[in-house]
Design a protein around this motif. Structure first.
Motif, PDB file in Angstrom:
ATOM      1  N   HIS A  42      -4.156   4.498   7.537  1.00  0.00           N
ATOM      2  CA  HIS A  42      -4.185   3.733   8.783  1.00  0.00           C
ATOM      3  C   HIS A  42      -5.062   4.463   9.787  1.00  0.00           C
ATOM      4  N   GLY A  43      -5.681   3.748  10.684  1.00  0.00           N
ATOM      5  CA  GLY A  43      -6.461   4.385  11.738  1.00  0.00           C
ATOM      6  C   GLY A  43      -7.921   4.021  11.662  1.00  0.00           C
ATOM      7  N   GLU A  44      -8.762   4.984  12.041  1.00  0.00           N
ATOM      8  CA  GLU A  44     -10.204   4.769  12.072  1.00  0.00           C
ATOM      9  C   GLU A  44     -10.799   4.847  10.675  1.00  0.00           C
ATOM     10  N   GLY A  45     -12.048   4.488  10.556  1.00  0.00           N
ATOM     11  CA  GLY A  45     -12.768   4.658   9.302  1.00  0.00           C
ATOM     12  C   GLY A  45     -12.743   3.452   8.396  1.00  0.00           C
ATOM     13  N   PHE A  46     -12.829   2.258   8.951  1.00  0.00           N
ATOM     14  CA  PHE A  46     -12.785   1.042   8.148  1.00  0.00           C
ATOM     15  C   PHE A  46     -14.171   0.544   7.739  1.00  0.00           C
ATOM     16  N   VAL A  47     -15.192   1.367   7.907  1.00  0.00           N
ATOM     17  CA  VAL A  47     -16.559   0.959   7.585  1.00  0.00           C
ATOM     18  C   VAL A  47     -16.679   0.557   6.118  1.00  0.00           C
ATOM     19  N   ARG A  48     -16.040   1.291   5.229  1.00  0.00           N
ATOM     20  CA  ARG A  48     -16.131   1.015   3.788  1.00  0.00           C
ATOM     21  C   ARG A  48     -14.925   0.245   3.256  1.00  0.00           C
ATOM     22  N   ALA A  49     -14.098  -0.260   4.141  1.00  0.00           N
ATOM     23  CA  ALA A  49     -12.906  -1.007   3.718  1.00  0.00           C
ATOM     24  C   ALA A  49     -13.304  -2.357   3.144  1.00  0.00           C
ATOM     25  N   SER A  50     -12.501  -2.824   2.194  1.00  0.00           N
ATOM     26  CA  SER A  50     -12.713  -4.173   1.670  1.00  0.00           C
ATOM     27  C   SER A  50     -12.283  -5.182   2.731  1.00  0.00           C
ATOM     28  N   VAL A  51     -12.618  -6.442   2.528  1.00  0.00           N
ATOM     29  CA  VAL A  51     -12.211  -7.487   3.464  1.00  0.00           C
ATOM     30  C   VAL A  51     -10.691  -7.532   3.544  1.00  0.00           C
ATOM     31  N   GLN A  52     -10.030  -7.476   2.402  1.00  0.00           N
ATOM     32  CA  GLN A  52      -8.562  -7.508   2.365  1.00  0.00           C
ATOM     33  C   GLN A  52      -7.964  -6.324   3.137  1.00  0.00           C
ATOM     34  N   GLU A  53      -8.526  -5.127   2.942  1.00  0.00           N
ATOM     35  CA  GLU A  53      -8.027  -3.949   3.663  1.00  0.00           C
ATOM     36  C   GLU A  53      -8.251  -4.096   5.166  1.00  0.00           C
ATOM     37  N   SER A  54      -9.388  -4.628   5.556  1.00  0.00           N
ATOM     38  CA  SER A  54      -9.673  -4.829   6.983  1.00  0.00           C
ATOM     39  C   SER A  54      -8.687  -5.801   7.607  1.00  0.00           C
ATOM     40  N   VAL A  55      -8.365  -6.876   6.902  1.00  0.00           N
ATOM     41  CA  VAL A  55      -7.412  -7.859   7.415  1.00  0.00           C
ATOM     42  C   VAL A  55      -6.013  -7.241   7.536  1.00  0.00           C
ATOM     43  N   ARG A  56      -5.609  -6.482   6.509  1.00  0.00           N
ATOM     44  CA  ARG A  56      -4.285  -5.851   6.510  1.00  0.00           C
ATOM     45  C   ARG A  56      -4.202  -4.704   7.504  1.00  0.00           C
ATOM     46  N   GLY A  57      -5.342  -4.080   7.821  1.00  0.00           N
ATOM     47  CA  GLY A  57      -5.344  -2.956   8.759  1.00  0.00           C
ATOM     48  C   GLY A  57      -5.002  -1.631   8.111  1.00  0.00           C
ATOM     49  N   ARG A  58      -5.144  -1.527   6.815  1.00  0.00           N
ATOM     50  CA  ARG A  58      -4.907  -0.269   6.104  1.00  0.00           C
ATOM     51  C   ARG A  58      -5.748  -0.217   4.837  1.00  0.00           C
ATOM     52  N   ILE A  59      -6.070   1.006   4.446  1.00  0.00           N
ATOM     53  CA  ILE A  59      -6.941   1.222   3.287  1.00  0.00           C
ATOM     54  C   ILE A  59      -6.120   1.803   2.148  1.00  0.00           C
ATOM     55  N   ASP A  60      -6.250   1.223   0.960  1.00  0.00           N
ATOM     56  CA  ASP A  60      -5.523   1.704  -0.212  1.00  0.00           C
ATOM     57  C   ASP A  60      -6.121   3.022  -0.703  1.00  0.00           C
ATOM     58  N   ARG A  61      -5.244   4.002  -0.948  1.00  0.00           N
ATOM     59  CA  ARG A  61      -5.687   5.309  -1.395  1.00  0.00           C
ATOM     60  C   ARG A  61      -4.735   5.869  -2.443  1.00  0.00           C
ATOM     61  N   LEU A  62      -5.232   6.833  -3.191  1.00  0.00           N
ATOM     62  CA  LEU A  62      -4.433   7.657  -4.084  1.00  0.00           C
ATOM     63  C   LEU A  62      -4.238   8.990  -3.382  1.00  0.00           C
ATOM     64  N   GLN A  63      -2.996   9.458  -3.321  1.00  0.00           N
ATOM     65  CA  GLN A  63      -2.728  10.783  -2.771  1.00  0.00           C
ATOM     66  C   GLN A  63      -2.204  11.653  -3.902  1.00  0.00           C
ATOM     67  N   LEU A  64      -2.694  12.868  -3.929  1.00  0.00           N
ATOM     68  CA  LEU A  64      -2.341  13.792  -4.995  1.00  0.00           C
ATOM     69  C   LEU A  64      -1.991  15.137  -4.383  1.00  0.00           C
TER      70      LEU A  64
END
Length: 103
Positions: A42-64
Motif C-alpha cells: 500500500h502507498g506510493e509507487g503505483f507506476v508499474r501497477a496493473s490496472v486491477q492493482e491501481s483500482v484496488r489501491g494495493r500491489i500484489d507482492r511476495l514477501q520472504l
C-alpha cells in the motif's frame, strides 16, 4: 563466540515466486530455511501497477523472510543481485534479538 542472527526480508513481484524460491533452495551452502507469504503493498509507487492493482489501491507482492547468520547476508544478496538484477526486488535486514522454539 555468540552467533549473530539477522532477518533478511525480501519483497518481490508475485511472478518471481517460483524462480526466487528455486534460487534460494539451490544456494550452497544451504540456507537454514525461509518463509514466504503473499502480501499486498500500500502507498506510493503505483507506476508499474496493473490496472486491477491501481483500482484496488494495493500491489500484489511476495514477501520472504530468512533468519540467517550475519555473515551469510551478503552472500545471499550477492546471489540475488546476480540472478534478479532488474527485478526491482526490495530487501532489508533487521537484527534478531532472540529465537527459539516452544515445546
Amino acid at each position: 563466540m555468540t552467533l549473530i542472527l539477522k532477518r533478511l526480508t525480501l519483497l518481490a513481484a508475485r511472478e518471481l515466486e517460483e524462480t526466487l524460491v528455486e534460487a534460494l533452495l539451490d544456494l550452497q551452502p544451504a540456507l537454514p530455511g525461509f518463509t514466504t507469504a503473499l502480501v499486498a503493498g500500500h502507498g506510493e509507487g503505483f507506476v508499474r501497477a496493473s490496472v486491477q492493482e491501481s483500482v484496488r489501491g494495493r500491489i500484489d507482492r511476495l514477501q520472504l523472510w530468512i533468519v540467517l547468520p550475519e555473515g551469510d547476508v551478503k552472500r545471499v544478496l550477492d546471489l540475488l543481485a546476480a540472478r534478479f538484477a532488474h527485478s526491482r526486488l526490495r530487501w532489508w535486514v533487521e537484527p534478531v534479538e532472540a529465537m527459539g522454539e516452544l515445546a
